[in-house]
Enzyme design. Structure first.
Site, PDB file in Angstrom:
ATOM      1  N   GLY A  33      42.288  13.502  -9.652  1.00 54.01           N
ATOM      2  CA  GLY A  33      42.933  13.588 -10.970  1.00 54.01           C
ATOM      3  C   GLY A  33      41.893  13.898 -12.038  1.00 54.01           C
ATOM      4  O   GLY A  33      42.062  14.813 -12.861  1.00 54.01           O
ATOM      5  N   HIS A  34      40.776  13.149 -12.005  1.00 58.94           N
ATOM      6  CA  HIS A  34      39.689  13.403 -12.962  1.00 58.94           C
ATOM      7  C   HIS A  34      39.135  14.811 -12.749  1.00 58.94           C
ATOM      8  O   HIS A  34      38.837  15.530 -13.713  1.00 58.94           O
ATOM      9  CB  HIS A  34      38.550  12.399 -12.772  1.00 58.94           C
ATOM     10  CG  HIS A  34      38.921  10.966 -12.973  1.00 58.94           C
ATOM     11  ND1 HIS A  34      38.936  10.046 -11.954  1.00 58.94           N
ATOM     12  CD2 HIS A  34      39.289  10.292 -14.090  1.00 58.94           C
ATOM     13  CE1 HIS A  34      39.275   8.854 -12.437  1.00 58.94           C
ATOM     14  NE2 HIS A  34      39.507   8.979 -13.729  1.00 58.94           N
ATOM     15  N   LYS A 146      49.390  11.422 -16.696  1.00 56.99           N
ATOM     16  CA  LYS A 146      49.604  10.178 -15.937  1.00 56.99           C
ATOM     17  C   LYS A 146      49.657   8.976 -16.885  1.00 56.99           C
ATOM     18  O   LYS A 146      50.430   8.056 -16.698  1.00 56.99           O
ATOM     19  CB  LYS A 146      48.455  10.045 -14.935  1.00 56.99           C
ATOM     20  CG  LYS A 146      48.111   8.674 -14.473  1.00 56.99           C
ATOM     21  CD  LYS A 146      48.859   8.356 -13.223  1.00 56.99           C
ATOM     22  CE  LYS A 146      48.498   7.049 -12.558  1.00 56.99           C
ATOM     23  NZ  LYS A 146      47.814   6.069 -13.309  1.00 56.99           N
ATOM     24  N   ARG A 184      42.647   2.562  -9.568  1.00 56.14           N
ATOM     25  CA  ARG A 184      43.071   1.226  -9.135  1.00 56.14           C
ATOM     26  C   ARG A 184      43.745   1.245  -7.762  1.00 56.14           C
ATOM     27  O   ARG A 184      44.019   0.172  -7.208  1.00 56.14           O
ATOM     28  CB  ARG A 184      44.009   0.609 -10.174  1.00 56.14           C
ATOM     29  CG  ARG A 184      43.295   0.204 -11.458  1.00 56.14           C
ATOM     30  CD  ARG A 184      44.164  -0.689 -12.335  1.00 56.14           C
ATOM     31  NE  ARG A 184      43.402  -1.334 -13.382  1.00 56.14           N
ATOM     32  CZ  ARG A 184      43.342  -0.898 -14.643  1.00 56.14           C
ATOM     33  NH1 ARG A 184      43.986   0.188 -15.007  1.00 56.14           N
ATOM     34  NH2 ARG A 184      42.636  -1.559 -15.540  1.00 56.14           N
TER      35      ARG A 184
END
Ligand code: AMP
Length: 273
Positions: A33-34, A146, A184
């Site tokens: 995602g990053h 997100k 997470r």
């Protein structure tokens, strides 16, 4: 790739550079995602700056600040491979003193949904983003859809504070089975990971209902809640893209949001419908 931890040094270094600057703020433990945010920044700018800073002011007492995943060395490698020019890696004392000016999130939008379950969280988010944007002075800054409420509040802050940066929203990156990538997710056991899939599948359920012509928000939410059982739901909500409550879904102008606790892990996801 240059690694800088001192805000003044970064500011001075960037002042000497020419061209547009794309900035990707993160808390590290980097995942695809990053990397998607970094790739977007890379294609649209001359210089790419990534920050890794686990910001203490956005964690409430008793939250996972101490055990938040930290992968400094592999994060540095990921940034290098992804074509990052400058990695900003400050320590807490580089960013904060004891008593200082803070940014306060707006009353309504800052204290609903995520802000309701984590009161004050968005004050910390907005404060650190304000600091980071002032240090980097980017042409564009990249944030994930997100964290839709965070994205909405940052967009508002930039507009209302007359800041000169373009906020770019990037689509959520998911695992093949639908689970939204999150730092997470490492907290989840295999069993919990399976349960967590109910979150994304509840969003797809909502999307399918909407495609079939169901627009009544309460009806969709009821079906989603049933689908999410037995997870501990923090909220299920459908809002317009300005984060205002609606009674009926307006297609291509709404967001379906879910937060649920799986084991002890808080997971967020949303779908722009
Ligand atoms: P974090 O490190 O969790 O603070 O996230 C840093 C940035 O990455 C934020 O703008 C997030 O919205 C974004 N982000 C986190 N997870 C994802 C994902 N699965 N897809 C796209 N962007 C994401």
């Amino acid at each position: 790739m240059k690694i800088i931890s001192n805000p003044r040094e970064l500011k001075n270094y960037l002042k000497e550079q020419k061209g547009s600057v794309g900035f990707v703020p993160t808390m590290g433990a980097l995942h695809d995602g990053h990397i998607s945010l970094i790739k977007n920044a890379r294609t649209q700018n001359d210089i790419v700056v990534v920050s890794i800073f686990v910001n203490p002011t956005q964690f409430l007492a008793g939250e996972d600040l101490e055990k938040y995943p930290r992968k400094d060395e592999s994060d540095k490698k990921i940034c290098q491979i992804s074509g990052v020019d400058v990695l900003f890696f400050p320590q807490v004392e580089d960013m904060y003193t004891d008593d200082e000016v803070r940014v306060v999130a707006p009353n309504v939008r800052g204290y609903t949904l995520e802000g309701h379950s984590r009161p004050g969280h968005f004050n910390g988010v907005l404060t650190v983003v304000m600091k980071l944007l002032n240090i980097v002075s980017p042409t564009r800054a990249y944030f994930g859809k997100k964290d839709a409420q965070q994205l909405n509040l940052i967009t508002l802050m930039v507009k209302q504070m007359f800041m000169s940066v373009e906020i770019v929203a990037v689509d959520t990156v998911r695992e093949k089975d639908g689970l939204a990538l999150s730092s997470r997710n490492v907290y989840l056991t295999q069993e919990q990971r399976k349960e967590a899939l109910k979150i994304s599948s509840s969003l797809y359920l909502a999307s399918n209902l909407i495609k079939q012509g169901v627009v009544d928000v309460e009806e969709i939410k009821t079906q989603m809640r049933k689908h999410l059982e037995p997870l501990e739901i923090v909220y299920v909500e459908i809002l317009n893209r300005d984060f205002e409550y609606i009674k009926e879904v307006e297609v291509a102008k709404s967001i379906v949001l879910v937060e649920a606790i799986v084991g002890t892990t808080r997971l967020l996801d949303n779908l722009w419908v």
